[in-house]
Design a protein around this motif. Structure first.
Motif, short mmCIF file in Angstrom:
data_model
loop_
_atom_site.label_atom_id
_atom_site.label_comp_id
_atom_site.label_asym_id
_atom_site.label_seq_id
_atom_site.Cartn_x
_atom_site.Cartn_y
_atom_site.Cartn_z
N LYS A 136 31.82 42.02 28.63
CA LYS A 136 31.34 43.38 28.51
C LYS A 136 30.19 43.39 29.68
N VAL A 139 31.61 43.96 33.01
CA VAL A 139 31.67 45.27 33.24
C VAL A 139 30.40 46.17 33.57
N SER A 142 29.48 45.19 37.20
CA SER A 142 30.40 45.99 38.08
C SER A 142 29.71 47.70 38.20
N ASN A 143 29.49 48.00 37.18
CA ASN A 143 29.15 49.38 36.94
C ASN A 143 27.53 49.64 37.78
N THR A 146 28.24 49.45 41.40
CA THR A 146 28.45 50.64 41.96
C THR A 146 27.60 51.66 41.95
N ARG A 173 37.71 43.00 37.86
CA ARG A 173 37.20 44.02 37.36
C ARG A 173 37.06 45.44 38.28
N ASP A 176 40.76 46.27 38.97
CA ASP A 176 41.40 47.03 37.90
C ASP A 176 40.84 48.48 37.91
N ALA A 177 39.61 48.28 37.57
CA ALA A 177 39.19 49.64 37.27
C ALA A 177 38.38 50.44 38.36
N LEU A 178 37.74 49.85 39.49
CA LEU A 178 36.92 50.45 40.31
C LEU A 178 37.38 50.24 41.70
N SER A 179 38.83 50.51 41.78
CA SER A 179 39.62 50.18 42.94
C SER A 179 39.25 51.05 44.29
#
Ligand SMILES: C[S@@+](CC[C@H](N)C(=O)[O-])C[C@H]1O[C@@H](n2cnc3c(N)ncnc32)[C@H](O)[C@@H]1O
Length: 314
Positions: A136, A139, A142-143, A146, A173, A176-179
């Motif tokens: 987590k 995650v 990565s946020n 961004t 990550r 998968d989620a922020l391509s």
């Protein structure tokens, strides 16, 4: 809150279709659905197979749900707009400009890089700590990256922005989620190089690393101001205080000077004054904008954490 605002809020309070039903009511509603489906089966139009009919009914139910879902979403949006209006009014009543408070009105638009004022400085987010983080926390990091990218693109001042040691779970990550990150051609460089290799490959980095500063909360040396031609490194890690001195020790081993933000003077935080990676980056951008730490902290750190001017002077 005015009566008008209160009325508006109560009008738009989102309620899911089954919310407020007792277990018995939900059960009987589900049972009646089965019965009504059986009833509906009797109405299969001539020439249509049972499975075609079922598919059609399923599609219809999906469309109904979609509509309900969109209505709830719309209501939530209206509610947060109303909340924001109230909050801004409260801030203005206290003499605070809402645009200077984190989470305030919509952020500035993306600025064309050509129109940004160059600072001739760079910021490196050192992400070499993948194995020290929980899933987590990856995650969360990565946020934050961004957000860092988005802040950099909205800032009046341009800094070179690099993520080093980009790989492992952090890269997965993003994949998968922020391509969408693959299309971020300008404004950020995702490098697989380690911090050391990256610094060695850059012509603007002096051989003795004297123009490189690793930011760390675990040093006594204060970062008084930012300077052009300097490289600032921020640790790319979310560790909830588990790994004290991590970046300080790494910098020392690499013979890079460390500096801390002048936090004590401006914000009240109990315990160690450790900020999130994205907050530190945002503070650097705001320093370039105001050339003043106090204003930078006020623009980035939530109001409730700022030391009041009066008690600071005392
Ligand atoms: C969540 S902190 C990581 C804390 C980590 N245990 C460490 O050893 O730095 C993320 C990064 O933000 C920067 N940072 C956080 N608070 C800071 C402060 N008060 N002064 C300078 N840099 C800070 C540091 O670069 C730090 O590595």
């Amino acid at each position: 809150m005015s009566q008008l605002e209160a009325n508006k809020l109560s009008e738009i309070s989102p309620v899911s279709p089954t919310e407020g039903l007792s277990l018995n009511e939900s059960f009987s509603s589900a049972t009646s659905k089965v019965v009504s489906r059986r009833e509906a089966d009797k109405n299969i139009p001539e020439g249509m197979s049972k499975s075609q009919w079922k598919k059609l009914q399923k599609r219809k139910r999906f469309d109904d749900m979609k509509q309900q879902f969109q209505e709830v979403k719309r209501a939530k949006r209206q509610q947060s707009r109303a909340n924001r209006r109230i909050r801004n009014e409260e801030l203005r009543a206290k003499g605070i400009d809402p645009s200077t408070v984190t989470g305030g009105p919509p952020k500035a638009r993306v600025i064309d890089p050509e129109d940004q004022i160059p600072t001739d400085s760079s910021v490196i987010i050192d992400c070499a700590f993948d194995d020290l983080m929980l899933e987590k926390e990856i995650v969360s990091l990565s946020n934050q990256i961004t957000r860092i990218y988005s802040d950099a693109r909205r800032s009046k001042y341009a800094v070179g922005l690099v993520v080093t040691s980009f790989g492992d779970r952090l890269e997965s990550r993003f994949d998968d989620a922020l391509s969408q990150y693959k299309s971020w051609k300008t404004g950020i460089n995702f490098s697989k190089d380690s911090l050391k290799d990256y610094l060695e490959s850059q012509p603007y980095v002096k051989d003795d690393l004297s123009n490189v500063v690793y930011l760390s909360a675990d040093t006594d040396d204060k970062l008084e101001k930012l300077s052009k031609d300097e490289v600032y490194i921020i640790g790319g890690i979310v560790d909830k205080g588990r790994h004290k001195n991590l970046c300080q020790n790494k910098a020392q081993e690499m013979r890079i000077q460390t500096k801390r933000l002048p936090i004590d003077e401006y914000i009240k935080l109990s315990g160690r004054k450790v900020l999130a990676t994205s907050h530190v980056f945002e503070l650097l951008l705001k320093w370039w904008e105001f050339k003043d730490w106090k204003k930078a902290f006020e623009a980035v750190i939530p109001q409730r954490k700022l030391i009041e001017e009066k008690s600071r002077e005392d």
